[in-house]
Design a protein around this motif. Structure first.
Motif, PDB file in Angstrom:
ATOM      1  N   ALA A  42       1.005  -1.124  -0.126  1.00 33.27           N
ATOM      2  CA  ALA A  42      -0.032  -0.076   0.129  1.00 33.27           C
ATOM      3  C   ALA A  42       0.948   1.271  -0.111  1.00 33.27           C
ATOM      4  N   LEU A  45       1.896   2.070  -3.296  1.00 36.25           N
ATOM      5  CA  LEU A  45       0.756   2.797  -4.305  1.00 36.25           C
ATOM      6  C   LEU A  45       0.560   4.241  -3.748  1.00 36.25           C
ATOM      7  N   GLN A  46       0.674   4.350  -2.414  1.00 40.30           N
ATOM      8  CA  GLN A  46       0.417   5.760  -2.083  1.00 40.30           C
ATOM      9  C   GLN A  46       1.860   6.742  -2.819  1.00 40.30           C
ATOM     10  N   TYR A  51      -3.223   5.765  -4.072  1.00 41.59           N
ATOM     11  CA  TYR A  51      -3.783   5.242  -2.702  1.00 41.59           C
ATOM     12  C   TYR A  51      -3.603   6.284  -1.603  1.00 41.59           C
ATOM     13  N   ASN A  52      -4.605   7.349  -1.755  1.00 39.25           N
ATOM     14  CA  ASN A  52      -4.311   8.247  -0.653  1.00 39.25           C
ATOM     15  C   ASN A  52      -4.890   7.966   0.698  1.00 39.25           C
ATOM     16  N   SER A 263     -10.324  -3.995   2.811  1.00 37.41           N
ATOM     17  CA  SER A 263      -9.311  -3.269   3.204  1.00 37.41           C
ATOM     18  C   SER A 263      -9.224  -2.872   4.418  1.00 37.41           C
ATOM     19  N   ARG A 265      -6.944  -0.395   5.699  1.00 32.06           N
ATOM     20  CA  ARG A 265      -6.605   1.192   6.152  1.00 32.06           C
ATOM     21  C   ARG A 265      -7.713   2.154   6.214  1.00 32.06           C
TER      22      ARG A 265
END
Length: 325
Positions: A42, A45-46, A51-52, A263, A265
């Protein structure tokens, strides 16, 4: 304090160690002096801009950490300044300090050092919530864990074996599969050379896998359904193989199977606290008793987080890669 920032999305070089404002704990939160954080997919991706963090979370990457409590916010009980902890985060682990909701804290388990404890919160929470709380893996059933040599995979192998399940894994090299076997995996499948559907069918006498923990998403969707047993449960936790796939509803109906996708997060704090509490109750005694252990491939200085991201992109690691202060 200093933290890893992402001024502009991009490759590993986009990660910049920079001075940022100190965080302040609010109601029900604690301030942790970070000893180590762990690198997760992740985070990559951020960094790439895909992926904010959820609203209100730290803008810095890092979904787990270990360290010492240095301050308590209003309304916190059960913890004290100086306690050694590890924590599940919505962000901010790649920093010198991070604010954590008290419900997402865990004590460092017996037999685990403070730095290594950073490898535990995300994988234990992900595996326990998906494989056991949602998919309800039972003794005697078969779990297929894709990416068996990853942080998630190595934890899934150990927890499934600890409850008396049979474990199949996929991985991309003989070395990674051998390590999975050392952890207890019963069925070792090289996804570069073997069809996991055929291998699962052969190893289970045609029954299939009762639970599949999948990090690939679209690429494996059809084959995962084919590999499921009657009343099987497919738990999707990643999209490394794409986000959009075609689902054969007829095959799913024939097997009376279930597909879930989760997910961690973005879940509300109360849900995360419930998962963390379950991990502390069920997983921490297994770690403290030596039945389950964190698997750490290497440690990298936090200011050089770019190097750690390159390791994950190369997929040359086994288990977790940690960032240390």
């Amino acid at each position: 304090m200093y933290a890893i920032t992402i001024p502009e999305p991009g490759g590993p070089e986009a990660l910049v160690w920079a001075e940022v404002p100190d965080p302040v704990p609010g109601e029900g939160e604690v301030l942790v002096e970070v000893a180590a954080s762990a690198v997760n997919r992740a985070d990559l991706l951020q960094r790439q801009g895909f992926y904010n963090p959820p609203p209100g979370a730290s803008p810095y990457p890092g979904l787990e950490c270990s360290g010492r409590i240095t301050a308590l916010g209003p309304g916190v009980s059960g913890w004290a300044v100086g306690d050694e902890v590890c924590a599940l985060l919505s962000g901010g682990g790649y920093a010198e300090r991070v604010v954590v909701p008290a419900g997402q804290l865990l004590p460092v388990p017996d037999g685990v050092d403070l730095v290594t404890a950073a490898a535990l919160p995300e994988v234990t929470s992900t595996v326990w919530s998906n494989v056991f709380m949602i998919a309800h893996l039972r003794p005697g059933e078969t779990l297929l864990a894709h990416g068996g040599s990853s942080g998630i995979g190595t934890m899934a192998i150990q927890l499934a074996k600890a409850v008396g399940a049979k474990v199949a894994v996929t991985a991309g090299s003989k070395e990674k599969l051998a390590f999975c076997g050392e952890l207890g995996a019963d069925i070792l499948i090289n996804y570069r050379e073997q069809d996991f559907v055929e291998e699962i069918e052969r190893a289970t006498d045609g029954s299939g896998a009762d639970v599949i923990l999948d990090n690939m998403g679209a690429k494996y969707l059809d084959r995962n359904v084919r590999a499921l047993a009657v009343n099987g449960r497919l738990a999707i936790i990643g999209m490394q193989g794409g986000a959009k796939g075609e689902l054969n509803i007829g095959a799913l109906l024939k097997k009376r199977a279930a597909v879930t996708a989760t997910s961690l997060r973005g879940r509300p704090a109360a849900e995360k606290a419930s998962i963390v509490a379950a991990v502390r109750e069920h997983v921490w005694p297994l770690i403290g008793g030596g039945h389950v252990r964190p698997v750490v491939d290497r440690t990298v200085p936090m200011h050089d987080a770019a190097a750690a991201h390159r390791v994950l992109e190369e997929s040359s690691h086994i288990g977790k890669v940690l960032l240390t202060r």
